[in-house]
Design an enzyme around this catalytic site. Sequence first.
Site, PDB file in Angstrom:
ATOM      1  CD  GLU A  60      -8.181   0.914   2.112  1.00 49.84           C
ATOM      2  OE1 GLU A  60      -9.267   0.339   2.179  1.00 49.84           O
ATOM      3  OE2 GLU A  60      -7.135   0.451   2.598  1.00 49.84           O
TER       4      GLU A  60
ATOM      5  CD  GLU B  96      -3.021  -1.329   2.068  1.00 52.53           C
ATOM      6  OE1 GLU B  96      -3.159  -0.384   2.861  1.00 52.53           O
ATOM      7  OE2 GLU B  96      -3.731  -2.346   2.086  1.00 52.53           O
TER       8      GLU B  96
ATOM      9  CD  GLU C 228      -9.031  -6.752   9.068  1.00 51.97           C
ATOM     10  OE1 GLU C 228      -9.292  -6.090   8.062  1.00 51.97           O
ATOM     11  OE2 GLU C 228      -7.918  -7.296   9.253  1.00 51.97           O
TER      12      GLU C 228
ATOM     13  CG  HIS D  46      -9.123  -5.729   1.021  1.00 47.91           C
ATOM     14  ND1 HIS D  46      -9.242  -4.366   1.023  1.00 47.91           N
ATOM     15  CD2 HIS D  46      -9.905  -6.191   0.010  1.00 47.91           C
ATOM     16  CE1 HIS D  46     -10.075  -4.006   0.069  1.00 47.91           C
ATOM     17  NE2 HIS D  46     -10.499  -5.086  -0.554  1.00 47.91           N
TER      18      HIS D  46
END
Length: 701
Positions: free
Chosen positions: A507, A173, A414, A482
Amino acid sequence: MNKLFACVLWIVAACNVMAQEKSAEASMNKVRLKFTLDETGHPGYALYFDGQAVIRRSVLGFALAENGDLDNHFEIVGIERKSIDEYWKPVWGEVSQIRNQYEQLMVHLKQTTEPFRLLDVEFRVFNDGLGFRYMFPQQPNLKYFVVSKELTEFNLTGDHKAFWIPGDYDTNEYSYTTSTLSKVDAWAVERKATDIAVRVVPDQYAVQTPLMLKTAGGMYINIHEAALINYPAMQLHVDRDSFKLSANLVPDALGNKAYLHAPFHTPWRTIIVSNRAEDILASKTILNLNEPSRIKETGWIKPMKFAGVWWEMQTGKSTWSYADNLDSLDSKGQLIPNGKHGANTANVKRYIDFAAKNGIAGVLVEGWNTGWEDWFGNWKENVFDFVTPYPDFDVQGISDYAKSKGVKMIMHNETSGSATTYERYADTAFRFMKRYGYPAVKTGYVGKIIPRGEHHDGQWMVNHYERIAQKAADYKVMLDSHEPNRPTGLHRTYPNWMAYESGRGNEYNAFSDGNHPDHETILPFTRLMGGPMDYTPGIFKLRGYASYAPARQVHTTLAKQLALYVTLYSPLQMIADLPENYEAHPDAFQFIKDVAVDWDDTKVVEAEPGAYITTARKAKGTENWFIGAITNEEARTALIPLNFLQKGKKYKMSIYRDANDADWKSNPEAYIIEHVQADAKTVLRLKLAPGGGAAISIVAQ
Ligand code: NOJ
Ligand code: CA
């Protein structure tokens, strides 16, 4: 199911070579591979495109933890050749049929000294590049072994322009840096990067793959890997003086790289090359190097668009957690609701209504289950059990309501990085999905990994992600991961593994200073080379959306957000903004309602990494086309000849473009929609604003 059909040309030639033989070649059109052994028996390869060197002689081999090295004193003991030309059909994708055409060269090597170990190198030369992998044959003197370093090198010919992110063991990221190789400094980038749960960049000069390169002479080179299974992800160490890249495998908790048992083969190392940037995006070499589907019956795998209770948490309007923190308890020891919990039944029904009204197939809900009060940054097991809803989330009622409206619910699991917890609960979690009719799950790995000391991109986690993909397939559930390692084409083998994030998504426009206007023009050349990305496009309210940072803004125009549905391919495509923000622009929202997520054909019309991309795609099973054109911070005119349309046929075209005074910074929500006729002779000249784009739907009459 993947089908092999049409003409399969299969020529195999094997020969025992003379001991003095030291080289072998294979080529396909402009691409030529040369394998050589040097005078000490060190194997190496070189790659040429149109007669020009792409990779100068570069060494191959391994350093092993205990059993001596496997890089020297080799002789060639056999060479096999094979030519393949076949077609196969992916379950979903950018095209409905893929040609797999290559020349294979298998080199069998044997060490000339004790203990006479065997190593094979398999090369496949394609029209647009090379794949090669190592094979450790079954042999008496190499059974169980530990790789301490893979010695593969990519010896480049100059100080090429590179589009890169740091070689981080735990995250992809990052914003891309465009620099020459001699300027790569991963630490300088890491230091300035958004502070997230985990960043680990031990090598100042390591970059992630897919690495996109452009030579001064205009050659485009992409280096990545294919079919990463039971092996750590490969990053690349950059020698800033010699422009030599070397494999940097992500280590495990003990510093070892891979635990192997012969016979074994590594993932493929891939080098895609062309003098046209468009060819890099069109390449199917990485998919071709992956194995066919392991899932026999694939009728349940269905690409779809989905809305979600998601952006409102990202932007601070609501929370994932039910209470503010774990100490917020009433006299009975129950969590006291904070009044901002997003995943409450009424709000979820609002999204289901929105999806049903607009023909959106799915709704994702995050924050529906217990655990969010202490999910972040605690490196802790058993935060989530994946099956216990918060008191205000009526799981049965929501499931029934969604069903009555024809909407599919998308599960969110998650893990906060605790893969151990997820593996313990996986069957329970997938049974729960089946019970309540969830056909897809989005998983998440935010945080430091448990088993502690492991990294997101190491062999243990690579195996974990694959186990979850397999488990999802067993339960007929589609997967969107993710924070895993970046994809390597495994969606051919597991077509239920629809999308990964593994990159800096939309995001970041919420919780950081955002994505630079060139970001989406680089992603297809880098992150998406290995597979679809859940980028979560479609933000319509481009300013003033983040309650905790009012000045924040998305670095694109609204028209560019539309175009991303075409330029960034994913079979699971989020409609990320809030329903009310779409309702404020019903005319522009029409494009998102119409755009397809599965395609018969794709034409990359024009592309340049870091600058612009125009892609046209034909929606599966129709004669309708969709086009996305995007630019970086520079305004430009996209030139789009519609010569891919059927000759003689008439089409109705809707063009969603930047208004003449649009600008991502000062006027991002200004767009114009035009409805006109088109045919194969039409040539579009569309003005794209700075940070802008255009989206076009073309419907056959
Ligand atoms: C990070 C993911 O990328 C994001 O989509 C998700 O909302 C959060 N983690 C919470 O799981
Ligand atoms: Ca993420």
